[in-house]
Design a protein around this motif. Structure first.
Motif, mmCIF file in Angstrom:
data_model
loop_
_atom_site.group_PDB
_atom_site.id
_atom_site.type_symbol
_atom_site.label_atom_id
_atom_site.label_comp_id
_atom_site.label_asym_id
_atom_site.label_seq_id
_atom_site.Cartn_x
_atom_site.Cartn_y
_atom_site.Cartn_z
ATOM 1 N N LEU A 182 -6.482 -8.487 1.490
ATOM 2 C CA LEU A 182 -6.334 -9.912 1.097
ATOM 3 C C LEU A 182 -6.755 -10.184 -0.483
ATOM 4 O O LEU A 182 -6.345 -11.119 -1.058
ATOM 5 N N PHE A 183 -8.081 -10.380 -0.073
ATOM 6 C CA PHE A 183 -8.934 -10.917 -1.424
ATOM 7 C C PHE A 183 -7.885 -10.530 -2.455
ATOM 8 O O PHE A 183 -8.591 -11.191 -3.981
ATOM 9 N N GLN A 184 -7.622 -9.110 -2.363
ATOM 10 C CA GLN A 184 -7.547 -8.000 -3.543
ATOM 11 C C GLN A 184 -6.423 -8.189 -4.145
ATOM 12 O O GLN A 184 -6.569 -8.851 -5.503
ATOM 13 N N VAL A 185 -5.629 -8.632 -3.495
ATOM 14 C CA VAL A 185 -4.391 -8.988 -3.531
ATOM 15 C C VAL A 185 -4.461 -10.691 -4.855
ATOM 16 O O VAL A 185 -4.166 -10.870 -5.801
ATOM 17 N N VAL A 186 -5.497 -11.520 -3.964
ATOM 18 C CA VAL A 186 -4.687 -12.760 -4.310
ATOM 19 C C VAL A 186 -5.849 -13.069 -6.114
ATOM 20 O O VAL A 186 -5.799 -13.445 -7.042
ATOM 21 N N GLY A 187 -6.966 -12.047 -6.170
ATOM 22 C CA GLY A 187 -7.771 -11.941 -7.594
ATOM 23 C C GLY A 187 -6.283 -10.867 -8.592
ATOM 24 O O GLY A 187 -5.871 -11.075 -9.253
ATOM 25 N N ASP A 188 -5.554 -9.831 -7.936
ATOM 26 C CA ASP A 188 -4.626 -9.037 -9.037
ATOM 27 C C ASP A 188 -3.414 -10.440 -9.040
ATOM 28 O O ASP A 188 -2.844 -10.596 -10.334
ATOM 29 N N LEU A 189 -3.021 -11.407 -8.472
ATOM 30 C CA LEU A 189 -2.129 -13.128 -8.596
ATOM 31 C C LEU A 189 -3.129 -13.278 -9.239
ATOM 32 O O LEU A 189 -2.391 -14.000 -10.300
ATOM 33 N N SER A 190 -4.288 -14.000 -9.256
ATOM 34 C CA SER A 190 -4.607 -14.830 -10.497
ATOM 35 C C SER A 190 -4.957 -14.888 -11.533
ATOM 36 O O SER A 190 -4.135 -15.608 -12.485
ATOM 37 N N GLN A 191 -4.787 -12.785 -11.265
ATOM 38 C CA GLN A 191 -4.169 -12.757 -13.566
ATOM 39 C C GLN A 191 -3.231 -12.605 -13.737
ATOM 40 O O GLN A 191 -3.079 -12.727 -14.869
ATOM 41 N N GLN A 192 -2.063 -12.480 -12.506
ATOM 42 C CA GLN A 192 -0.722 -12.457 -13.385
ATOM 43 C C GLN A 192 -0.578 -13.618 -13.616
ATOM 44 O O GLN A 192 0.597 -14.096 -14.236
ATOM 45 N N LEU A 193 -0.679 -14.924 -13.062
ATOM 46 C CA LEU A 193 -0.155 -16.489 -12.691
ATOM 47 C C LEU A 193 -0.868 -16.944 -13.704
ATOM 48 O O LEU A 193 -2.542 -17.448 -13.662
ATOM 49 N N ASP A 194 -0.065 -18.267 -14.454
ATOM 50 C CA ASP A 194 -0.943 -19.101 -14.745
ATOM 51 C C ASP A 194 -0.673 -20.158 -14.556
ATOM 52 O O ASP A 194 -0.374 -20.299 -13.577
ATOM 53 N N GLY A 195 -1.924 -21.159 -15.325
ATOM 54 C CA GLY A 195 -1.429 -22.446 -14.010
ATOM 55 C C GLY A 195 -1.834 -23.010 -12.591
ATOM 56 O O GLY A 195 -3.204 -21.582 -12.938
ATOM 57 N N GLU A 196 -1.316 -22.647 -11.265
ATOM 58 C CA GLU A 196 -1.959 -23.366 -10.212
ATOM 59 C C GLU A 196 -2.616 -22.097 -9.758
ATOM 60 O O GLU A 196 -1.802 -20.708 -9.988
ATOM 61 N N PHE A 252 1.732 -7.324 -3.934
ATOM 62 C CA PHE A 252 1.854 -7.289 -2.536
ATOM 63 C C PHE A 252 2.551 -5.381 -1.931
ATOM 64 O O PHE A 252 1.081 -4.369 -1.086
ATOM 65 N N ALA A 253 2.980 -4.870 -2.682
ATOM 66 C CA ALA A 253 3.981 -3.861 -2.887
ATOM 67 C C ALA A 253 3.543 -2.398 -2.403
ATOM 68 O O ALA A 253 3.093 -1.832 -1.682
ATOM 69 N N PRO A 254 1.950 -2.803 -3.565
ATOM 70 C CA PRO A 254 1.025 -1.274 -3.812
ATOM 71 C C PRO A 254 0.349 -0.975 -2.228
ATOM 72 O O PRO A 254 0.009 0.061 -1.759
ATOM 73 N N PHE A 255 0.280 -1.853 -0.973
ATOM 74 C CA PHE A 255 -0.011 -2.309 0.076
ATOM 75 C C PHE A 255 0.578 -1.178 1.569
ATOM 76 O O PHE A 255 0.343 -1.850 2.380
ATOM 77 N N ALA A 256 2.321 -1.472 0.970
ATOM 78 C CA ALA A 256 3.171 -0.488 1.813
ATOM 79 C C ALA A 256 2.715 0.357 2.405
ATOM 80 O O ALA A 256 2.351 1.706 1.932
ATOM 81 N N THR A 257 2.867 0.562 4.287
ATOM 82 C CA THR A 257 2.704 1.898 4.286
ATOM 83 C C THR A 257 3.871 2.482 5.145
ATOM 84 O O THR A 257 4.631 1.258 5.504
ATOM 85 N N GLY A 258 4.194 3.894 4.840
ATOM 86 C CA GLY A 258 5.933 4.004 5.967
ATOM 87 C C GLY A 258 6.966 4.594 4.854
ATOM 88 O O GLY A 258 6.207 4.397 3.987
ATOM 89 N N ARG A 259 7.667 4.524 5.933
ATOM 90 C CA ARG A 259 8.631 4.715 4.862
ATOM 91 C C ARG A 259 10.477 4.057 3.975
ATOM 92 O O ARG A 259 10.822 3.986 3.462
ATOM 93 N N ILE A 269 10.876 -5.063 -4.681
ATOM 94 C CA ILE A 269 9.885 -4.286 -3.974
ATOM 95 C C ILE A 269 10.490 -2.500 -3.905
ATOM 96 O O ILE A 269 9.335 -1.863 -4.659
ATOM 97 N N GLN A 270 11.620 -2.298 -4.093
ATOM 98 C CA GLN A 270 12.231 -1.372 -3.558
ATOM 99 C C GLN A 270 11.711 -0.795 -4.838
ATOM 100 O O GLN A 270 12.019 0.520 -5.250
ATOM 101 N N GLN A 271 12.285 -1.609 -6.143
ATOM 102 C CA GLN A 271 12.032 -0.553 -7.827
ATOM 103 C C GLN A 271 10.865 0.150 -7.906
ATOM 104 O O GLN A 271 10.741 1.019 -7.517
ATOM 105 N N GLN A 272 9.891 -0.804 -7.250
ATOM 106 C CA GLN A 272 8.716 -0.782 -7.381
ATOM 107 C C GLN A 272 7.420 0.084 -6.523
ATOM 108 O O GLN A 272 7.650 1.417 -7.085
ATOM 109 N N THR A 273 8.690 0.412 -5.485
ATOM 110 C CA THR A 273 7.801 1.617 -4.150
ATOM 111 C C THR A 273 8.704 2.756 -4.174
ATOM 112 O O THR A 273 8.518 4.159 -3.739
#
Ligand code: ATP
Ligand code: MG
Length: 424
Positions: A10-24, A122-129, A157-161
């Motif tokens: 979860l903290f990894q997701v937040v870290g990655d997101l912080s880099q993508q987003l500016d502002g809040e 979040f998509a890279p954390f998807a499991t299963g098919r 998500i479909q495009q990415q995974t």
């Protein structure tokens, strides 16, 4: 089975997101849902307040902000840099009664661009098919319908995974909840301890041996919101003090679910000696138990408790036939709760293992009754016989002395309250 997102992830997701987003900045959170049960009418505010207080108590020492109320649930913010404490918080919250589910997620503003980024991170954390996107809303001002937003994020998500969409039984789910100004995104939900917040149902005194059953019985009533005061009866110095230590260890363990426990360690050897002298062997266990019940009721009066709790299970041993339960029960007027009355031993053991009391119950000691216990025990005591015997026995004075001599121990979770300083 969908895997739970760990706090580290979860903290990894937040870290990655912080880099993508500016502002809040996005914030890691835990959404705390409570069950609907017991929430009706006037009980609801009391239930919520108690639950909030218990949550704050459980999180004591972790330096996290107080949870906020949010549309019939609580939101706990996990600030940047708090990862270790956040993992501990999630762990502790799983033992808070009254919580139905716990959802680690990310709190965002409601801009579509942010939700899109969240889906991608979040998509890279998807499991299963297969996967699904689910959108829930607590308000209506978002410009897209829930269905539209689901389809929109699903396409990303479909495009990415390359995963397939399966709306009925997805292997992985990306969920979005829309609130007034904010949104929370998450992928998994943990089961809470359920039940009712400890304290909402008042207090009871549990007769705690160091056996397998009574710790489990006590826990089951804590789960129903009852605060438990413990009473352990012992025959020191005629037995070793091991049972005292084992009772302490068990109570300390159970305090995790109720934050403060009081244990009375009551010496009953003198009473047992009296009973041995005056009561025929097969009836002695019943008289030991009558003494224990009376003493527990005296403690209940002192503690303003409204019921007694025992680990008795119908038919489990000779002293637990309906006849013998009646012969013991008649000496008290408070209700006696027996949450294991209808359970099989295997069920009790399974629950004891789950809550961690089983291993503690196996620690060796000498039960107060094993010393004074006769070989044969009456299984169907006749009340008339019991009453005749009871008339001969006078232990009232010894019982008052036992209560006066009881040792009292207090236990706290996660730690003892700081001593009140006399200096401002
Ligand atoms: P447990 O596993 O809880 O000891 P048990 O199956 O051994 O239960 P008993 O020994 O007959 O059954 O005790 C029945 C109940 O009486 C216990 O569950 C407990 O509530 C109470 N009890 C028995 N011994 C003590 C004791 N020494 N101190 C306090 N309570 C006791
Ligand atoms: Mg026992």
């Amino acid at each position: 089975m969908q895997e739970h997102l760990t706090i580290q992830q979860l903290f990894q997701v937040v870290g990655d997101l912080s880099q993508q987003l500016d502002g809040e900045q996005p914030v890691a959170v835990i959404l705390i849902h409570y069950g609907e049960l017991g929430l009706k009418g006037k009980n609801r505010p009391r239930f919520e307040q108690k639950l909030l207080r218990n949550i704050r108590q459980a999180l004591q020492g972790l330096k996290l902000p107080a949870p906020q109320r949010l549309y019939g649930r609580f939101l706990l913010r996990l600030p940047v840099g708090s990862m270790e404490n956040a993992a501990e918080a999630l762990h502790r919250l799983q033992s808070v009664f009254g919580i139905a589910t716990l959802t680690p997620g990310v709190l965002l503003s409601q801009r579509l661009a942010e939700l899109e980024e969240a889906a991608k991170v979040f998509a890279p954390f998807a499991t299963g098919r297969t996967f699904a996107v689910r959108v829930k809303r607590s308000q209506k001002n978002f410009p897209m319908s829930s269905r539209q937003l689901e389809a929109h994020l699903g396409a990303l998500i479909q495009q990415q995974t390359g995963l397939k969409v399966n709306l009925s039984h997805p292997d992985w789910t990306f969920s979005v909840e829309l609130f007034d100004q904010s949104a929370v995104c998450y992928t998994s939900r943990l089961r809470g301890a359920r039940g009712l917040p400890v304290g909402v149902s008042g207090k009871a005194v549990a007769l705690l041996s160091t056996g397998i059953d009574s710790p489990v019985a006590s826990w089951k009533l804590m789960k129903r919101g009852v605060s438990i005061v413990f009473a352990h009866f012992h025959s020191v110095p005629y037995t070793t003090p091991a049972s005292l230590q084992n009772a302490r260890t068990i109570v300390e363990h159970l305090t995790r679910w109720q934050y403060h426990s009081r244990l009375y360690l009551v010496p009953i050897a003198e009473i047992q000696k009296q009973i041995m002298l005056q009561i025929p062997a097969p009836y002695r266990v019943i008289f030991y138990r009558r003494t224990m019940y009376r003493l527990a009721e005296a403690i209940a009066r002192r503690e303003k408790a409204l019921a007694l709790v025992t680990g008795e299970s119908v038919g489990q041993v000779a002293s637990q036939t309906l006849e013998n339960l009646q012969a013991v029960n008649e000496v008290v007027s408070l209700p006696v709760l027996r949450p294991l009355a209808g359970d099989d031993k295997e069920e009790i053991i399974a629950l004891g293992k789950e809550i961690g009391t089983y291993e503690l119950s196996l620690l060796p000691d000498e039960d107060c009754c094993t010393l004074f216990i006769p070989k044969n025990v009456v299984t169907k005591a006749k009340l008339a016989t019991i009453h005749t015997l009871a008339q001969k026995l006078d232990v009232a004075e010894l019982e008052s002395q036992a209560i006066a001599a009881a040792e009292i121990a207090d236990f706290y979770y996660p730690s003892a309250p700081a001593p009140v300083s006399s200096h401002p």
